[in-house]
Design an enzyme around this catalytic site. Structure first.
Site: not given
Ligand code: NAP
Length: 280
Positions: A171, A184, A188
């Site tokens: 991130s 968090y 990262k």
């Molecule tokens: P998201 O839309 O909330 O999706 C989360 C996914 O992770 C879902 O498929 C969920 O499915 C799965 N999940 C959650 N906990 C899990 C676990 N313990 N083991 C396996 N699967 C798990 O999240 P996202 O925004 O795409 O984030 C993805 C990555 O991008 C993360 O590493 C996050 O830190 C990073 N990121 C996101 C942003 C942002 O703005 N969105 C910014 C910077 C970094 P289930 O419920 O079936 O487990």
């Protein structure tokens, strides 16, 4: 306030208009043909977009997340679009499920060439010093330790195949801790260090290790931010591209890093944040 759907449509139109080729054409290459990719937390958001893009670029993809129904739904959706995708349940914090995920990929696909470690949690909002020990442990277990332990299982498999590519999803908070999600952010930052440490150790095995650092991307995870009108106004002030990002804009970089187009690229972390990082 914009609805989630409207916000996404505006952003996708902006992406389309800023590229000389339409998205449908951009997906047409098969640069990952013959490769097997394993993506964690890939039934929603960024992980799902990555799995889809890698499959569209020719890879056989193994998707996973904690919930069986989500895995089944996404496998069907992608298979129905003609993509080579299988899936299984894996809570990345569970050792038995991590082992099963890797075994599943080996049984189904005969090896692993690409590993994308995408799972993360951020259970607590607040000052870093107020983060409880339980929340701290959960954050570091899921965001860092599981990425490391899965990597340990997968590297020998990549070595057997003569090389591979590992991508950690960090991130921009990994560069500069974000207010109210300090623990968090620190987890990262640790991924940036893991990337550098493993890039050196894995280079002799022809395994490249890189890291992608998204800015604010429109997913469930970031919903509390982008549903807030004041936050979106603030984004227009601090993000040079004046908008948040879409999961597909992370997936395209992961696909590049996973491909031979990035054959001399390892140990790097790359921000994808509409220019925001350059202001940090
Ligand atoms: P998201 O839309 O909330 O999706 C989360 C996914 O992770 C879902 O498929 C969920 O499915 C799965 N999940 C959650 N906990 C899990 C676990 N313990 N083991 C396996 N699967 C798990 O999240 P996202 O925004 O795409 O984030 C993805 C990555 O991008 C993360 O590493 C996050 O830190 C990073 N990121 C996101 C942003 C942002 O703005 N969105 C910014 C910077 C970094 P289930 O419920 O079936 O487990």
């Amino acid at each position: 306030m914009f609805s989630a759907f409207k916000l996404r449509r505006i952003a996708l139109n902006l992406i389309r208009s800023s590229n000389s080729r339409p998205l449908s054409e951009m997906k047409a290459t098969a640069k990952l043909s013959g490769k097997v990719a394993l993506v964690t937390a890939s039934t929603e958001g960024i992980g799902f977009a990555i799995a889809k893009r890698l499959a569209e670029d020719g890879a056989s993809v193994v998707i996973s997340s904690r919930k069986q129904d989500k895995v089944e739904k996404r496998v069907k959706q992608l298979q129905d679009s003609g993509l080579d995708v299988v899936g299984t349940v894996c809570h990345v914090g569970n050792q038995e499920q991590r082992n099963k995920l890797v075994d599943f990929a080996l049984e189904q696909k005969g090896g692993i060439d690409i590993f994308v470690s995408n799972a993360a949690v951020s259970p607590a909002m607040g000052m870093t010093l107020e983060c409880s020990e339980a929340a701290w442990d959960k954050i570091f277990d899921i965001n860092l330790k599981s990425a490391f332990l899965l990597t340990k299982l997968i590297v020998p498999q990549m070595e057997k195949k003569g090389g591979g590519s590992i991508v950690y999803i960090s991130s921009i908070g990994g560069y500069q801790p974000l207010q109210l999600i300090g623990a968090y952010s620190v987890s990262k930052t640790a991924l940036l260090g893991l990337t550098k440490a493993l890039a050196i150790e894995c280079a002799p095995m022809k395994i490249r290790v890189n890291c992608v650092c998204p800015g604010i991307i429109q997913t469930q995870f970031s919903r509390p931010f982008w549903e807030n009108e004041a936050f979106l106004e603030m984004i227009k002030q601090v993000v040079p591209m004046r908008r948040i990002g879409q999961p597909e804009e992370i997936a395209s970089l992961v696909s590049f890093l996973s491909s031979d187009d990035a054959s001399y690229l390892t140990g790097e972390s790359i921000p994808v944040a509409g220019g925001f990082y350059s202001r940090l």
